[in-house]
Design a protein around this motif. Structure first.
Motif, PDB file in Angstrom:
ATOM      1  N   VAL A 197      21.828 101.961  36.330  1.00 35.31           N
ATOM      2  CA  VAL A 197      20.843 101.004  36.380  1.00 35.31           C
ATOM      3  C   VAL A 197      21.354  99.422  35.558  1.00 35.31           C
ATOM      4  O   VAL A 197      21.840  99.836  34.736  1.00 35.31           O
ATOM      5  CB  VAL A 197      19.457 101.398  35.693  1.00 35.31           C
ATOM      6  CG1 VAL A 197      18.450 100.401  35.629  1.00 35.31           C
ATOM      7  CG2 VAL A 197      18.913 102.550  36.547  1.00 35.31           C
ATOM      8  N   GLU A 198      21.053  98.394  36.369  1.00 33.35           N
ATOM      9  CA  GLU A 198      21.711  97.231  35.708  1.00 33.35           C
ATOM     10  C   GLU A 198      20.331  96.531  35.016  1.00 33.35           C
ATOM     11  O   GLU A 198      20.662  95.964  33.770  1.00 33.35           O
ATOM     12  CB  GLU A 198      22.172  96.243  36.623  1.00 33.35           C
ATOM     13  CG  GLU A 198      23.765  96.658  36.935  1.00 33.35           C
ATOM     14  CD  GLU A 198      24.659  95.539  37.252  1.00 33.35           C
ATOM     15  OE1 GLU A 198      23.956  94.389  37.678  1.00 33.35           O
ATOM     16  OE2 GLU A 198      25.715  95.707  37.329  1.00 33.35           O
ATOM     17  N   MET A 199      19.276  96.432  35.583  1.00 35.88           N
ATOM     18  CA  MET A 199      18.055  95.702  35.082  1.00 35.88           C
ATOM     19  C   MET A 199      16.924  96.408  35.717  1.00 35.88           C
ATOM     20  O   MET A 199      16.926  96.750  37.080  1.00 35.88           O
ATOM     21  CB  MET A 199      18.405  94.251  35.352  1.00 35.88           C
ATOM     22  CG  MET A 199      17.492  93.331  34.969  1.00 35.88           C
ATOM     23  SD  MET A 199      17.382  91.828  35.774  1.00 35.88           S
ATOM     24  CE  MET A 199      19.352  91.241  35.640  1.00 35.88           C
ATOM     25  N   ILE A 200      15.807  96.196  35.154  1.00 37.39           N
ATOM     26  CA  ILE A 200      14.417  96.428  35.670  1.00 37.39           C
ATOM     27  C   ILE A 200      13.525  95.284  35.536  1.00 37.39           C
ATOM     28  O   ILE A 200      13.647  94.371  34.842  1.00 37.39           O
ATOM     29  CB  ILE A 200      13.844  97.509  35.377  1.00 37.39           C
ATOM     30  CG1 ILE A 200      13.408  97.552  33.502  1.00 37.39           C
ATOM     31  CG2 ILE A 200      14.526  98.920  35.358  1.00 37.39           C
ATOM     32  CD1 ILE A 200      12.417  98.414  33.020  1.00 37.39           C
ATOM     33  N   GLU A 201      12.736  95.150  36.487  1.00 39.39           N
ATOM     34  CA  GLU A 201      11.778  93.910  36.530  1.00 39.39           C
ATOM     35  C   GLU A 201      10.480  94.420  37.144  1.00 39.39           C
ATOM     36  O   GLU A 201       9.958  94.755  38.136  1.00 39.39           O
ATOM     37  CB  GLU A 201      12.152  92.877  37.851  1.00 39.39           C
ATOM     38  CG  GLU A 201      13.489  92.200  37.426  1.00 39.39           C
ATOM     39  CD  GLU A 201      13.683  91.278  38.641  1.00 39.39           C
ATOM     40  OE1 GLU A 201      13.397  91.498  39.878  1.00 39.39           O
ATOM     41  OE2 GLU A 201      14.597  90.313  38.225  1.00 39.39           O
ATOM     42  N   PRO A 202       9.693  94.790  35.924  1.00 40.48           N
ATOM     43  CA  PRO A 202       8.118  95.533  36.067  1.00 40.48           C
ATOM     44  C   PRO A 202       7.299  94.461  36.682  1.00 40.48           C
ATOM     45  O   PRO A 202       7.243  93.191  36.220  1.00 40.48           O
ATOM     46  CB  PRO A 202       7.627  95.740  35.020  1.00 40.48           C
ATOM     47  CG  PRO A 202       8.902  95.887  34.072  1.00 40.48           C
ATOM     48  CD  PRO A 202       9.795  94.852  34.751  1.00 40.48           C
ATOM     49  N   THR A 203       6.568  94.666  37.669  1.00 42.35           N
ATOM     50  CA  THR A 203       5.645  93.460  38.420  1.00 42.35           C
ATOM     51  C   THR A 203       4.360  93.959  38.183  1.00 42.35           C
ATOM     52  O   THR A 203       3.344  93.277  38.914  1.00 42.35           O
ATOM     53  CB  THR A 203       6.002  93.400  40.012  1.00 42.35           C
ATOM     54  OG1 THR A 203       5.751  94.572  40.763  1.00 42.35           O
ATOM     55  CG2 THR A 203       7.599  93.057  39.958  1.00 42.35           C
ATOM     56  N   GLY A 204       3.869  95.225  37.905  1.00 37.53           N
ATOM     57  CA  GLY A 204       2.489  95.683  37.669  1.00 37.53           C
ATOM     58  C   GLY A 204       2.380  96.578  38.909  1.00 37.53           C
ATOM     59  O   GLY A 204       1.981  97.752  38.633  1.00 37.53           O
ATOM     60  N   ALA A 205       2.535  96.278  39.855  1.00 32.96           N
ATOM     61  CA  ALA A 205       2.150  97.103  41.240  1.00 32.96           C
ATOM     62  C   ALA A 205       3.513  98.127  41.451  1.00 32.96           C
ATOM     63  O   ALA A 205       3.405  98.979  42.088  1.00 32.96           O
ATOM     64  CB  ALA A 205       2.039  96.356  42.396  1.00 32.96           C
ATOM     65  N   GLU A 206       4.842  97.475  41.059  1.00 32.06           N
ATOM     66  CA  GLU A 206       5.819  98.397  41.354  1.00 32.06           C
ATOM     67  C   GLU A 206       7.009  98.071  40.187  1.00 32.06           C
ATOM     68  O   GLU A 206       6.785  97.041  39.270  1.00 32.06           O
ATOM     69  CB  GLU A 206       6.409  98.158  42.378  1.00 32.06           C
ATOM     70  CG  GLU A 206       6.823  96.726  42.864  1.00 32.06           C
ATOM     71  CD  GLU A 206       6.920  96.655  44.349  1.00 32.06           C
ATOM     72  OE1 GLU A 206       6.969  97.486  45.182  1.00 32.06           O
ATOM     73  OE2 GLU A 206       7.299  95.347  44.610  1.00 32.06           O
ATOM     74  N   THR A 207       8.260  98.865  40.032  1.00 36.66           N
ATOM     75  CA  THR A 207       9.147  98.448  39.091  1.00 36.66           C
ATOM     76  C   THR A 207      10.351  97.950  40.122  1.00 36.66           C
ATOM     77  O   THR A 207      11.131  99.012  40.573  1.00 36.66           O
ATOM     78  CB  THR A 207       9.370  99.618  38.197  1.00 36.66           C
ATOM     79  OG1 THR A 207       8.356  99.952  37.357  1.00 36.66           O
ATOM     80  CG2 THR A 207      10.579  99.188  37.204  1.00 36.66           C
ATOM     81  N   MET A 208      10.596  96.871  40.150  1.00 33.98           N
ATOM     82  CA  MET A 208      11.988  96.352  41.221  1.00 33.98           C
ATOM     83  C   MET A 208      12.988  96.889  40.070  1.00 33.98           C
ATOM     84  O   MET A 208      13.088  96.477  38.971  1.00 33.98           O
ATOM     85  CB  MET A 208      11.743  95.263  41.267  1.00 33.98           C
ATOM     86  CG  MET A 208      10.555  94.433  41.935  1.00 33.98           C
ATOM     87  SD  MET A 208      10.344  95.374  43.584  1.00 33.98           S
ATOM     88  CE  MET A 208      11.863  94.768  44.527  1.00 33.98           C
ATOM     89  N   THR A 209      14.066  97.596  40.682  1.00 37.73           N
ATOM     90  CA  THR A 209      15.145  98.050  39.803  1.00 37.73           C
ATOM     91  C   THR A 209      16.545  97.608  40.588  1.00 37.73           C
ATOM     92  O   THR A 209      16.771  97.808  41.696  1.00 37.73           O
ATOM     93  CB  THR A 209      15.042  99.696  39.727  1.00 37.73           C
ATOM     94  OG1 THR A 209      13.962  99.893  39.189  1.00 37.73           O
ATOM     95  CG2 THR A 209      16.294 100.050  38.908  1.00 37.73           C
ATOM     96  N   VAL A 210      17.283  96.815  39.668  1.00 35.09           N
ATOM     97  CA  VAL A 210      18.758  96.505  40.274  1.00 35.09           C
ATOM     98  C   VAL A 210      19.790  97.513  39.862  1.00 35.09           C
ATOM     99  O   VAL A 210      19.742  98.110  38.610  1.00 35.09           O
ATOM    100  CB  VAL A 210      19.106  95.182  39.407  1.00 35.09           C
ATOM    101  CG1 VAL A 210      20.665  94.731  39.876  1.00 35.09           C
ATOM    102  CG2 VAL A 210      18.168  94.212  39.769  1.00 35.09           C
ATOM    103  N   LEU A 211      20.366  98.165  40.798  1.00 33.71           N
ATOM    104  CA  LEU A 211      21.308  99.242  40.736  1.00 33.71           C
ATOM    105  C   LEU A 211      22.505  99.019  41.123  1.00 33.71           C
ATOM    106  O   LEU A 211      22.751  97.787  41.779  1.00 33.71           O
ATOM    107  CB  LEU A 211      20.844 100.530  41.549  1.00 33.71           C
ATOM    108  CG  LEU A 211      19.185 100.859  41.780  1.00 33.71           C
ATOM    109  CD1 LEU A 211      18.936 101.737  42.718  1.00 33.71           C
ATOM    110  CD2 LEU A 211      18.917 101.526  40.427  1.00 33.71           C
ATOM    111  N   LEU A 254      10.589 101.011  42.575  1.00 34.11           N
ATOM    112  CA  LEU A 254      10.233 102.381  41.905  1.00 34.11           C
ATOM    113  C   LEU A 254       8.437 102.225  41.649  1.00 34.11           C
ATOM    114  O   LEU A 254       8.041 101.170  41.660  1.00 34.11           O
ATOM    115  CB  LEU A 254      10.775 102.589  40.760  1.00 34.11           C
ATOM    116  CG  LEU A 254      12.226 103.181  40.878  1.00 34.11           C
ATOM    117  CD1 LEU A 254      13.224 102.588  41.746  1.00 34.11           C
ATOM    118  CD2 LEU A 254      12.942 103.536  39.318  1.00 34.11           C
ATOM    119  N   ALA A 255       7.877 103.446  41.164  1.00 29.69           N
ATOM    120  CA  ALA A 255       6.783 103.496  41.008  1.00 29.69           C
ATOM    121  C   ALA A 255       6.351 102.459  39.791  1.00 29.69           C
ATOM    122  O   ALA A 255       7.240 102.631  39.003  1.00 29.69           O
ATOM    123  CB  ALA A 255       6.255 104.854  40.889  1.00 29.69           C
ATOM    124  N   PRO A 256       5.200 102.068  39.464  1.00 26.50           N
ATOM    125  CA  PRO A 256       4.832 101.306  38.257  1.00 26.50           C
ATOM    126  C   PRO A 256       5.232 101.871  37.101  1.00 26.50           C
ATOM    127  O   PRO A 256       5.571 101.267  36.032  1.00 26.50           O
ATOM    128  CB  PRO A 256       3.496 100.798  38.538  1.00 26.50           C
ATOM    129  CG  PRO A 256       2.943 101.506  39.521  1.00 26.50           C
ATOM    130  CD  PRO A 256       4.103 102.142  40.401  1.00 26.50           C
TER     131      PRO A 256
END
Length: 371
Positions: free
Chosen positions: A313-327, A338-340
């Motif tokens: 995993v390089e980075m995560i971006e929690p948006t509330g509705a989901e967790t955007m994850t840079v891989l 990913l799930a929030p």
């Protein structure tokens, strides 16, 4: 019945080909969105349909009538502009009825059209205000009202929401869709926003460098992009695309990513008829971010096509509705949804589930999807 036929339409400015033999057949009642990056030719095509620009070549027909040599005012179209184009010294009432007054429409007919349209757009309480007294969303409703009272054969929208803030854009997008559902009007709508295209359109024409890359319904555009440009442009975020090699596995075709490296991955693929011609060759694997999730995800209860992998995993971006994850997938950066409540630690490897049912393969030379 075809409401609009565009046949081999081209446009050249000096030595620059802005449009290259565009062909579109739009049926009565369709909501067609022209989408693409700035400079792709979509607004020029709309101007040619409207009669504001003249095509260098090709033909335009509206409801079966050739309109190449017919001026804009006689094409029975109505256009809604990005800038609203309202008369600042006139009231809302006067703005909406101005065109009817110019055409000599009877007063009683003007009033009925005004009443019906104002009620439909929920602006009947604003009729005596001037544009300076209205919000951006209200001004856009007035601009739409002025078009609606004409009851034309064709509505043309030129990026009508681009001047609005994010919340107003969503509200007006819903309003335009609701309006189309009620009226069944034929609409051609230009935008650079993929979300507008996907949510509004019956069919989408994706344009790039003066050419239509794909013309299809939103689901087809999203799930079966015609080429790498469409795959990378449509969707927010867009499709992940990663170089791979194709080989035969015990249960079918396999995409090998990072062959020979410590992080080599072998991903089983769904049946793709034309893919066997690429055995032993390089291909581009496309996978949507929502098909990459936390380990154990069943993707609608079906795990038959799920492959479990361990990725850094390089980075995560929690948006509330989901967790955007840079891989990292091999040497390439990809994005997963990913799930929030799942928050993998950047800098570490974590388990992920890949749903490959909708994976796409592309030819790296032609960039067209392998079918």
């Amino acid at each position: 019945m075809s409401a609009l036929q565009i046949a081999n339409v081209s446009k050249r400015f000096g030595n620059v080909d802005v449009l290259k033999e565009i062909n579109l057949d739009i049926q009565s009642g369709e909501f067609v969105v022209l989408v693409g990056p700035s400079g792709c030719g979509k607004s020029t095509l709309l101007s040619i349909i409207a009669g504001l620009e003249k095509a260098t070549g090709g033909d335009i027909e509206i409801a079966g009538r050739a309109v190449n040599d017919i001026p804009a005012k006689d094409r029975d179209i109505a256009m809604v502009f990005q800038s609203y184009a309202l008369y600042p010294t006139m009231t809302v009432r006067q703005n909406i009825t101005f065109g009817m007054r110019c055409r000599g429409v009877a007063q009683a007919d003007q009033q009925k059209a005004l009443d019906d349209t104002a009620k439909l757009l929920q602006i009947d309480h604003l009729l005596d205000r001037k544009p300076s007294q209205l919000s951006g969303g209200q001004r856009q409703r007035v601009a739409m009202g002025r078009a609606l009272v004409r009851k034309p054969l064709l509505f043309l929208f030129d990026e009508p929401l681009s001047n609005l803030d994010a919340k107003l854009r969503v509200d007006m997008r819903m309003e335009i869709k609701r309006l189309h559902n009620r009226l069944g009007a034929t609409i051609v709508y230009v935008t650079h926003d993929q979300i507008e295209a996907m949510t509004l359109a019956s069919r989408v024409a994706v344009m790039h460098r003066g050419e239509v890359q794909q013309f299809a319904d939103p689901d087809t555009i999203y799930d079966k992009p015609a080429n790498l440009f469409v795959a990378r442009f449509m969707g927010s975020p867009p499709m992940n695309t990663v170089p791979a090699e194709l080989e035969a596995g015990p249960a079918g075709l396999v995409a090998v990513i990072g062959r020979g490296s410590p992080d080599e991955l072998k991903l089983p693929l769904p049946p793709i008829e034309g893919a066997r011609a690429y055995l032993g060759k390089e291909i581009i694997l496309g996978i949507r971010p929502e098909c990459i999730a936390e380990s154990g995800r069943s993707f609608g209860g079906d795990r038959s096509s799920v492959t479990e992998v361990s990725l850094p995993v390089e980075m995560i971006e929690p948006t509330g509705a989901e967790t955007m994850t840079v891989l990292k997938l091999g040497e390439h950066v990809i994005l997963g949804r990913l799930a929030p409540d799942v928050r993998p630690t950047p800098g570490r490897r974590h388990g992920f589930a890949l749903d490959l049912r909708k994976a796409c393969l592309f030819d790296p030379k032609t960039e067209w999807r392998i079918q």
